[in-house]
Design a protein around this motif. Structure first.
Motif, PDB file in Angstrom:
ATOM      1  N   VAL A 139       0.829  -1.201   0.000  1.00 12.65           N
ATOM      2  CA  VAL A 139       0.000   0.000   0.000  1.00 12.65           C
ATOM      3  C   VAL A 139       0.867   1.256   0.000  1.00 12.65           C
ATOM      4  O   VAL A 139       0.601   2.226  -0.727  1.00 12.65           O
ATOM      5  CB  VAL A 139      -0.950   0.008   1.217  1.00 12.65           C
ATOM      6  CG1 VAL A 139      -1.643   1.359   1.350  1.00 12.65           C
ATOM      7  CG2 VAL A 139      -1.975  -1.112   1.097  1.00 12.65           C
ATOM      8  N   ASN A 140       1.945   1.240   0.792  1.00 11.65           N
ATOM      9  CA  ASN A 140       2.823   2.405   0.921  1.00 11.65           C
ATOM     10  C   ASN A 140       3.879   2.472  -0.173  1.00 11.65           C
ATOM     11  O   ASN A 140       4.746   3.355  -0.137  1.00 11.65           O
ATOM     12  CB  ASN A 140       3.506   2.394   2.296  1.00 11.65           C
ATOM     13  CG  ASN A 140       2.517   2.536   3.437  1.00 11.65           C
ATOM     14  OD1 ASN A 140       1.500   3.204   3.298  1.00 11.65           O
ATOM     15  ND2 ASN A 140       2.799   1.893   4.562  1.00 11.65           N
ATOM     16  N   ARG A 141       3.832   1.543  -1.121  1.00 18.89           N
ATOM     17  CA  ARG A 141       4.787   1.473  -2.235  1.00 18.89           C
ATOM     18  C   ARG A 141       6.214   1.259  -1.741  1.00 18.89           C
ATOM     19  O   ARG A 141       7.183   1.676  -2.384  1.00 18.89           O
ATOM     20  CB  ARG A 141       4.705   2.728  -3.116  1.00 18.89           C
ATOM     21  CG  ARG A 141       3.330   2.941  -3.749  1.00 18.89           C
ATOM     22  CD  ARG A 141       2.988   1.787  -4.683  1.00 18.89           C
ATOM     23  NE  ARG A 141       1.710   1.998  -5.360  1.00 18.89           N
ATOM     24  CZ  ARG A 141       0.549   1.456  -4.992  1.00 18.89           C
ATOM     25  NH1 ARG A 141       0.498   0.676  -3.909  1.00 18.89           N
ATOM     26  NH2 ARG A 141      -0.554   1.668  -5.666  1.00 18.89           N
ATOM     27  N   GLU A 142       6.348   0.601  -0.594  1.00 18.59           N
ATOM     28  CA  GLU A 142       7.661   0.233  -0.088  1.00 18.59           C
ATOM     29  C   GLU A 142       8.116  -1.095  -0.665  1.00 18.59           C
ATOM     30  O   GLU A 142       9.284  -1.482  -0.535  1.00 18.59           O
ATOM     31  CB  GLU A 142       7.631   0.137   1.442  1.00 18.59           C
ATOM     32  CG  GLU A 142       7.255   1.436   2.141  1.00 18.59           C
ATOM     33  CD  GLU A 142       6.957   1.223   3.618  1.00 18.59           C
ATOM     34  OE1 GLU A 142       7.094   0.076   4.085  1.00 18.59           O
ATOM     35  OE2 GLU A 142       6.590   2.198   4.291  1.00 18.59           O
ATOM     36  N   LEU A 143       7.188  -1.802  -1.298  1.00 18.64           N
ATOM     37  CA  LEU A 143       7.449  -3.138  -1.820  1.00 18.64           C
ATOM     38  C   LEU A 143       6.665  -3.304  -3.110  1.00 18.64           C
ATOM     39  O   LEU A 143       5.536  -2.825  -3.226  1.00 18.64           O
ATOM     40  CB  LEU A 143       6.991  -4.181  -0.783  1.00 18.64           C
ATOM     41  CG  LEU A 143       7.236  -5.657  -1.056  1.00 18.64           C
ATOM     42  CD1 LEU A 143       8.727  -5.957  -1.109  1.00 18.64           C
ATOM     43  CD2 LEU A 143       6.575  -6.509   0.033  1.00 18.64           C
ATOM     44  N   SER A 144       7.282  -3.959  -4.084  1.00 14.63           N
ATOM     45  CA  SER A 144       6.576  -4.239  -5.336  1.00 14.63           C
ATOM     46  C   SER A 144       5.903  -5.597  -5.249  1.00 14.63           C
ATOM     47  O   SER A 144       6.261  -6.433  -4.411  1.00 14.63           O
ATOM     48  CB  SER A 144       7.561  -4.240  -6.511  1.00 14.63           C
ATOM     49  OG  SER A 144       8.444  -5.358  -6.420  1.00 14.63           O
ATOM     50  N   LEU A 145       4.925  -5.826  -6.120  1.00 13.56           N
ATOM     51  CA  LEU A 145       4.270  -7.128  -6.135  1.00 13.56           C
ATOM     52  C   LEU A 145       5.272  -8.223  -6.452  1.00 13.56           C
ATOM     53  O   LEU A 145       5.269  -9.281  -5.812  1.00 13.56           O
ATOM     54  CB  LEU A 145       3.134  -7.142  -7.166  1.00 13.56           C
ATOM     55  CG  LEU A 145       2.385  -8.472  -7.274  1.00 13.56           C
ATOM     56  CD1 LEU A 145       1.586  -8.748  -6.009  1.00 13.56           C
ATOM     57  CD2 LEU A 145       1.465  -8.473  -8.482  1.00 13.56           C
ATOM     58  N   ALA A 146       6.141  -7.990  -7.431  1.00 16.17           N
ATOM     59  CA  ALA A 146       7.146  -8.995  -7.792  1.00 16.17           C
ATOM     60  C   ALA A 146       8.054  -9.307  -6.614  1.00 16.17           C
ATOM     61  O   ALA A 146       8.375 -10.472  -6.337  1.00 16.17           O
ATOM     62  CB  ALA A 146       7.966  -8.505  -8.991  1.00 16.17           C
ATOM     63  N   GLY A 147       8.472  -8.251  -5.885  1.00 12.63           N
ATOM     64  CA  GLY A 147       9.330  -8.468  -4.729  1.00 12.63           C
ATOM     65  C   GLY A 147       8.631  -9.236  -3.630  1.00 12.63           C
ATOM     66  O   GLY A 147       9.210 -10.143  -3.016  1.00 12.63           O
ATOM     67  N   PHE A 148       7.386  -8.897  -3.379  1.00 12.64           N
ATOM     68  CA  PHE A 148       6.601  -9.591  -2.356  1.00 12.64           C
ATOM     69  C   PHE A 148       6.435 -11.068  -2.683  1.00 12.64           C
ATOM     70  O   PHE A 148       6.658 -11.937  -1.839  1.00 12.64           O
ATOM     71  CB  PHE A 148       5.235  -8.922  -2.224  1.00 12.64           C
ATOM     72  CG  PHE A 148       4.180  -9.759  -1.572  1.00 12.64           C
ATOM     73  CD1 PHE A 148       4.376 -10.302  -0.314  1.00 12.64           C
ATOM     74  CD2 PHE A 148       2.977 -10.024  -2.225  1.00 12.64           C
ATOM     75  CE1 PHE A 148       3.399 -11.096   0.292  1.00 12.64           C
ATOM     76  CE2 PHE A 148       2.001 -10.804  -1.638  1.00 12.64           C
ATOM     77  CZ  PHE A 148       2.212 -11.349  -0.373  1.00 12.64           C
TER      78      PHE A 148
END
Length: 282
Positions: A139-148
């Motif tokens: 949500v906070n754009r601290e993590l990308s979907l690919a990274g997650f």
């Protein structure tokens, strides 16, 4: 395509009196109708957006949002129809198609807590609680979907999504979206929640009930939401909805003055062709 009801009107001042010149370029977006089977029939997950939001404040909508540039990351594990298949369905390039599917999965998780991913191509996550921190980081754009997904050892399940429609915000608006709509069944073991700052409340509801609430003035619906609910109303089950053959065409409503009110009209309506040029009272 169903004709929009004549009661679907806009209050004065809802749209600018003149079309921006040039019109605002629409932002690519993904919207997901989460559905489930119940004893009373098919239900869909709905959110009422917080009043005062820049776009569609107070309206009842499906989860969704704009594409993030990192949604186009090609490194994530993917199972299901290829980006080329999605590109053909939504009449766009392959890179955008990949990003749209990723945005659909990401936004659904961010806004409802439902995760369309699994440890492998044969399974889906049943308990999303271990991913609560990652949800906040997305949500906070601290993590990308690919990274997650990579950190969690998960595969994106594109096969759990179905293409449904494509709507573009009218040119009168200063915030515009080119939104592709997807259908997805609630995975077994998961639950949709209201843990998002963008929603004042959330609910599961039969499409008929949602349309009745709109007709009674209890909720506000935008044309894509009203039309989609009317289409889902015709589906007795999730399987019936998912099995529908859909020819997807880009639809852009227009705002037309009809007497003393502003109506939203679609192609085929007699008011459509001249709609964009006359919002001022005659």
């Amino acid at each position: 395509m169903r004709e929009l009801p004549k009661e679907l009107i806009l209050p004065e001042g809802f749209v600018p009196p003149e079309i921006p010149d040039p019109p605002v370029t629409p932002k690519d977006a993904a919207t997901v109708m989460l559905v489930r089977d119940t004893a009373g029939g098919l239900e869909v997950f709905l959110q009422r957006r917080v009043m005062g939001m820049a776009f569609a404040g107070g309206m009842t909508v499906f989860p969704g949002g704009g594409v993030d540039r990192r949604d186009a990351d090609t490194s994530l594990a993917w199972h299901g129809p290829s980006p080329a298949w999605w590109a053909d369905r939504f009449s766009c390039d392959v890179g955008l198609a990949r990003a749209l599917v990723c945005a659909a999965v990401r936004e659904t998780f961010e806004e409802s807590g439902v995760l369309l991913a699994g440890p492998d191509e044969e399974s889906v996550v049943t308990d999303v609680r271990p991913f609560g921190e990652a949800r906040g980081q997305l949500v906070n754009r601290e993590l990308s979907l690919a990274g997650f997904l990579a950190e969690s050892g998960l595969v994106l399940r594109a096969d759990l999504l179905r293409p449904w429609s494509n709507w573009v915000t009218p040119v009168e608006e200063t915030r515009r979206f080119d939104a592709r709509f997807f259908l997805a069944a609630l995975p077994v073991g998961q639950r949709a929640d209201g843990a998002t700052t963008e929603a004042a409340d959330t609910r599961w509801q039969r499409p008929t009930e949602a349309l009745e609430d709109w007709k009674a003035g209890r909720v506000g619906l935008l044309p894509p939401t009203w039309t989609t609910l009317a289409e889902l109303e015709e589906c007795a089950s999730v399987a019936a909805a998912a099995g529908r053959e859909r020819k997807i065409e880009k639809l852009m409503p227009r705002v037309a003055r009809d007497g003393d009110v502003l109506r939203i009209v679609l192609p085929g309506d007699p008011l459509y062709d001249g709609a964009a040029s006359h919002l001022d009272p005659s």
